[in-house]
Design a protein around this motif. Structure first.
Motif, PDB file in Angstrom:
ATOM      1  N   ASP A  70      43.629-109.628 -49.874  1.00 53.79           N
ATOM      2  CA  ASP A  70      43.742-110.863 -49.100  1.00 53.79           C
ATOM      3  C   ASP A  70      42.738-111.869 -49.673  1.00 53.79           C
ATOM      4  OD1 ASP A  70      43.616-112.918 -47.274  1.00 53.79           O
ATOM      5  OD2 ASP A  70      43.631-111.609 -45.508  1.00 53.79           O
ATOM      6  N   GLN A  71      43.254-112.812 -50.419  1.00 56.35           N
ATOM      7  CA  GLN A  71      42.356-113.759 -51.094  1.00 56.35           C
ATOM      8  C   GLN A  71      41.601-114.644 -50.114  1.00 56.35           C
ATOM      9  OE1 GLN A  71      44.403-115.843 -54.285  1.00 56.35           O
ATOM     10  NE2 GLN A  71      43.737-114.224 -55.692  1.00 56.35           N
ATOM     11  N   SER A  72      42.100-114.787 -48.890  1.00 57.70           N
ATOM     12  CA  SER A  72      41.382-115.628 -47.921  1.00 57.70           C
ATOM     13  C   SER A  72      40.073-114.958 -47.483  1.00 57.70           C
ATOM     14  CB  SER A  72      42.254-115.923 -46.703  1.00 57.70           C
ATOM     15  OG  SER A  72      42.451-114.758 -45.932  1.00 57.70           O
ATOM     16  N   LEU A  73      39.969-113.638 -47.655  1.00 58.71           N
ATOM     17  CA  LEU A  73      38.745-112.914 -47.300  1.00 58.71           C
ATOM     18  C   LEU A  73      37.880-112.611 -48.513  1.00 58.71           C
ATOM     19  CD1 LEU A  73      40.216-110.355 -44.727  1.00 58.71           C
ATOM     20  CD2 LEU A  73      38.983-112.461 -44.236  1.00 58.71           C
ATOM     21  N   CYS A  74      38.423-112.799 -49.695  1.00 57.06           N
ATOM     22  CA  CYS A  74      37.716-112.458 -50.929  1.00 57.06           C
ATOM     23  C   CYS A  74      36.608-113.475 -51.207  1.00 57.06           C
ATOM     24  CB  CYS A  74      38.714-112.426 -52.090  1.00 57.06           C
ATOM     25  SG  CYS A  74      37.942-112.186 -53.701  1.00 57.06           S
ATOM     26  N   THR A  75      35.412-112.964 -51.475  1.00 60.33           N
ATOM     27  CA  THR A  75      34.274-113.841 -51.780  1.00 60.33           C
ATOM     28  C   THR A  75      34.106-114.070 -53.281  1.00 60.33           C
ATOM     29  OG1 THR A  75      32.719-112.011 -51.979  1.00 60.33           O
ATOM     30  CG2 THR A  75      33.038-112.933 -49.764  1.00 60.33           C
ATOM     31  N   GLY A  76      34.882-113.340 -54.071  1.00 65.38           N
ATOM     32  CA  GLY A  76      34.781-113.496 -55.521  1.00 65.38           C
ATOM     33  C   GLY A  76      33.633-112.749 -56.157  1.00 65.38           C
ATOM     34  N   CYS A  77      33.131-111.717 -55.472  1.00 66.17           N
ATOM     35  CA  CYS A  77      31.971-110.986 -56.001  1.00 66.17           C
ATOM     36  C   CYS A  77      32.302-110.208 -57.270  1.00 66.17           C
ATOM     37  CB  CYS A  77      31.407-110.046 -54.940  1.00 66.17           C
ATOM     38  SG  CYS A  77      32.469-108.631 -54.556  1.00 66.17           S
ATOM     39  N   GLY A  78      33.531-109.808 -57.447  1.00 63.60           N
ATOM     40  CA  GLY A  78      33.952-109.123 -58.671  1.00 63.60           C
ATOM     41  C   GLY A  78      33.700-107.627 -58.701  1.00 63.60           C
ATOM     42  N   LEU A  79      33.155-107.049 -57.628  1.00 62.56           N
ATOM     43  CA  LEU A  79      32.844-105.622 -57.639  1.00 62.56           C
ATOM     44  C   LEU A  79      34.090-104.766 -57.795  1.00 62.56           C
ATOM     45  CD1 LEU A  79      30.101-105.476 -54.859  1.00 62.56           C
ATOM     46  CD2 LEU A  79      29.787-105.181 -57.326  1.00 62.56           C
ATOM     47  N   CYS A  80      35.164-105.155 -57.137  1.00 64.52           N
ATOM     48  CA  CYS A  80      36.395-104.355 -57.235  1.00 64.52           C
ATOM     49  C   CYS A  80      36.903-104.334 -58.676  1.00 64.52           C
ATOM     50  CB  CYS A  80      37.463-104.902 -56.295  1.00 64.52           C
ATOM     51  SG  CYS A  80      37.895-106.626 -56.600  1.00 64.52           S
ATOM     52  N   ARG A  81      36.826-105.450 -59.329  1.00 58.97           N
ATOM     53  CA  ARG A  81      37.249-105.532 -60.735  1.00 58.97           C
ATOM     54  C   ARG A  81      36.382-104.623 -61.610  1.00 58.97           C
ATOM     55  NH1 ARG A  81      35.016-110.445 -63.353  1.00 58.97           N
ATOM     56  NH2 ARG A  81      33.321-108.940 -63.339  1.00 58.97           N
ATOM     57  N   ASP A  82      35.074-104.615 -61.332  1.00 54.15           N
ATOM     58  CA  ASP A  82      34.161-103.824 -62.157  1.00 54.15           C
ATOM     59  C   ASP A  82      34.380-102.323 -62.014  1.00 54.15           C
ATOM     60  OD1 ASP A  82      33.044-106.199 -62.945  1.00 54.15           O
ATOM     61  OD2 ASP A  82      31.279-106.035 -61.657  1.00 54.15           O
ATOM     62  N   VAL A  83      34.785-101.871 -60.826  1.00 60.13           N
ATOM     63  CA  VAL A  83      34.885-100.421 -60.620  1.00 60.13           C
ATOM     64  C   VAL A  83      36.273 -99.857 -60.861  1.00 60.13           C
ATOM     65  CG1 VAL A  83      32.959-100.375 -58.979  1.00 60.13           C
ATOM     66  CG2 VAL A  83      35.313-100.572 -58.128  1.00 60.13           C
ATOM     67  N   CYS A  84      37.280-100.676 -60.933  1.00 60.22           N
ATOM     68  CA  CYS A  84      38.640-100.134 -61.103  1.00 60.22           C
ATOM     69  C   CYS A  84      38.725 -99.406 -62.449  1.00 60.22           C
ATOM     70  CB  CYS A  84      39.688-101.239 -61.039  1.00 60.22           C
ATOM     71  SG  CYS A  84      41.357-100.573 -61.333  1.00 60.22           S
ATOM     72  N   PRO A  85      38.970 -98.099 -62.434  1.00 58.67           N
ATOM     73  CA  PRO A  85      38.979 -97.351 -63.690  1.00 58.67           C
ATOM     74  C   PRO A  85      40.124 -97.739 -64.611  1.00 58.67           C
ATOM     75  CG  PRO A  85      39.642 -95.951 -61.847  1.00 58.67           C
ATOM     76  CD  PRO A  85      39.184 -97.244 -61.254  1.00 58.67           C
ATOM     77  N   GLY A  86      41.125 -98.375 -64.077  1.00 61.34           N
ATOM     78  CA  GLY A  86      42.253 -98.777 -64.917  1.00 61.34           C
ATOM     79  C   GLY A  86      42.203-100.232 -65.343  1.00 61.34           C
ATOM     80  N   GLY A  87      41.158-100.944 -64.931  1.00 59.02           N
ATOM     81  CA  GLY A  87      41.074-102.370 -65.271  1.00 59.02           C
ATOM     82  C   GLY A  87      42.252-103.164 -64.719  1.00 59.02           C
ATOM     83  N   LEU A  88      42.706-102.784 -63.524  1.00 54.96           N
ATOM     84  CA  LEU A  88      43.924-103.388 -62.967  1.00 54.96           C
ATOM     85  C   LEU A  88      43.666-104.684 -62.202  1.00 54.96           C
ATOM     86  CD1 LEU A  88      45.593-100.156 -61.558  1.00 54.96           C
ATOM     87  CD2 LEU A  88      45.962-101.244 -63.772  1.00 54.96           C
ATOM     88  N   GLY A 110      45.773 -95.380 -56.563  1.00 50.09           N
ATOM     89  CA  GLY A 110      45.202 -95.151 -55.241  1.00 50.09           C
ATOM     90  C   GLY A 110      43.884 -94.404 -55.202  1.00 50.09           C
ATOM     91  N   CYS A 111      43.018 -94.627 -56.172  1.00 51.39           N
ATOM     92  CA  CYS A 111      41.735 -93.901 -56.187  1.00 51.39           C
ATOM     93  C   CYS A 111      40.785 -94.407 -55.102  1.00 51.39           C
ATOM     94  CB  CYS A 111      41.084 -94.016 -57.554  1.00 51.39           C
ATOM     95  SG  CYS A 111      40.403 -95.649 -57.914  1.00 51.39           S
ATOM     96  N   ALA A 112      41.006 -95.607 -54.602  1.00 56.43           N
ATOM     97  CA  ALA A 112      40.218 -96.223 -53.510  1.00 56.43           C
ATOM     98  C   ALA A 112      38.841 -96.706 -53.938  1.00 56.43           C
ATOM     99  CB  ALA A 112      40.105 -95.296 -52.300  1.00 56.43           C
ATOM    100  N   ALA A 113      38.536 -96.680 -55.231  1.00 54.87           N
ATOM    101  CA  ALA A 113      37.224 -97.161 -55.683  1.00 54.87           C
ATOM    102  C   ALA A 113      37.015 -98.627 -55.298  1.00 54.87           C
ATOM    103  CB  ALA A 113      37.102 -96.981 -57.195  1.00 54.87           C
ATOM    104  N   CYS A 114      38.019 -99.443 -55.479  1.00 53.49           N
ATOM    105  CA  CYS A 114      37.886-100.868 -55.157  1.00 53.49           C
ATOM    106  C   CYS A 114      37.681-101.066 -53.657  1.00 53.49           C
ATOM    107  CB  CYS A 114      39.100-101.647 -55.635  1.00 53.49           C
ATOM    108  SG  CYS A 114      40.665-101.077 -54.938  1.00 53.49           S
ATOM    109  N   LEU A 115      38.379-100.278 -52.885  1.00 51.52           N
ATOM    110  CA  LEU A 115      38.289-100.388 -51.423  1.00 51.52           C
ATOM    111  C   LEU A 115      36.858-100.143 -50.952  1.00 51.52           C
ATOM    112  CD1 LEU A 115      40.069-100.569 -48.790  1.00 51.52           C
ATOM    113  CD2 LEU A 115      40.031 -98.081 -48.833  1.00 51.52           C
ATOM    114  N   LYS A 116      36.230 -99.114 -51.514  1.00 49.19           N
ATOM    115  CA  LYS A 116      34.869 -98.770 -51.105  1.00 49.19           C
ATOM    116  C   LYS A 116      33.865 -99.845 -51.487  1.00 49.19           C
ATOM    117  CE  LYS A 116      35.195 -94.582 -52.903  1.00 49.19           C
ATOM    118  NZ  LYS A 116      34.828 -93.223 -53.363  1.00 49.19           N
ATOM    119  N   GLU A 117      34.135-100.559 -52.567  1.00 48.98           N
ATOM    120  CA  GLU A 117      33.197-101.593 -53.013  1.00 48.98           C
ATOM    121  C   GLU A 117      33.325-102.888 -52.240  1.00 48.98           C
ATOM    122  OE1 GLU A 117      30.640-101.328 -55.039  1.00 48.98           O
ATOM    123  OE2 GLU A 117      31.154 -99.228 -55.237  1.00 48.98           O
TER     124      GLU A 117
END
Ligand code: SF4
Ligand code: SF4
Length: 103
Positions: free
Chosen positions: A6-24, A43-50
Motif C-alpha cells: 500500500d503505497q499510501s502507507l509506505c514511507t520510502g525507507c527501502g528496507l523491504c527492497r534491501d532484504v528481499c532475497p529475490g530483488g523483487l 512468500g518468505c515474509a522477509a519484507c513483511l517483517k522489515e
C-alpha cells in the motif's frame, strides 16, 4: 500467498527492497515501494517483517486462511505487532523485539 504494498502507507525507507532475497521489490521516483512481478514472490515474509509501517500485506493461501485473509506487521515502541485479518476478525500477536531471540 502473495504480497501487496500500500503505497499510501509506505514511507520510502527501502528496507523491504534491501532484504528481499529475490530483488523483487523496487522503488519509484517518490521512493515508494512496489513489486513489479508479484507472481515471482515465494512468500518468505522477509519484507513483511522489515516494514514496521503496515504498508505490506501478506495474503494467506487457503492452507493458512484463504478467503482474503492477510497478515500485516506494525512496529510500535520496540514491539512488533503481527495482525492476522480474516473476515473482519483480527488476531493480534505482540512480540517484544528485545526478547524475541531469548529462549
Ligand atoms: S519497508 Fe515498508 S515503508 Fe519501507 S519502503 Fe518497504 S513498504 Fe515502504
Ligand atoms: S515475501 Fe520474500 S520473496 Fe516475496 S517480496 Fe517479500 S521478501 Fe521478496
Amino acid at each position: 500467498m502473495s504480497i501487496r504494498i500500500d503505497q499510501s502507507l509506505c514511507t520510502g525507507c527501502g528496507l523491504c527492497r534491501d532484504v528481499c532475497p529475490g530483488g523483487l521489490i523496487r522503488q519509484d521516483e517518490r521512493k515508494k515501494a512496489f513489486i513489479p512481478e508479484p507472481r515471482d514472490c515465494w512468500g518468505c515474509a522477509a519484507c513483511l517483517k522489515e516494514c514496521g509501517y503496515g504498508a505490506i500485506r501478506y495474503f494467506l493461501g487457503s492452507d493458512m486462511g484463504g478467503q482474503g485473509a492477510y497478515l500485516v506487521v506494525k512496529d510500535e515502541q520496540g514491539c512488533l505487532h503481527w495482525q492476522i485479518n480474516k473476515n473482519g476478525l483480527h488476531t493480534h500477536i505482540r512480540v517484544n523485539k528485545k526478547e524475541a531471540n531469548i529462549y
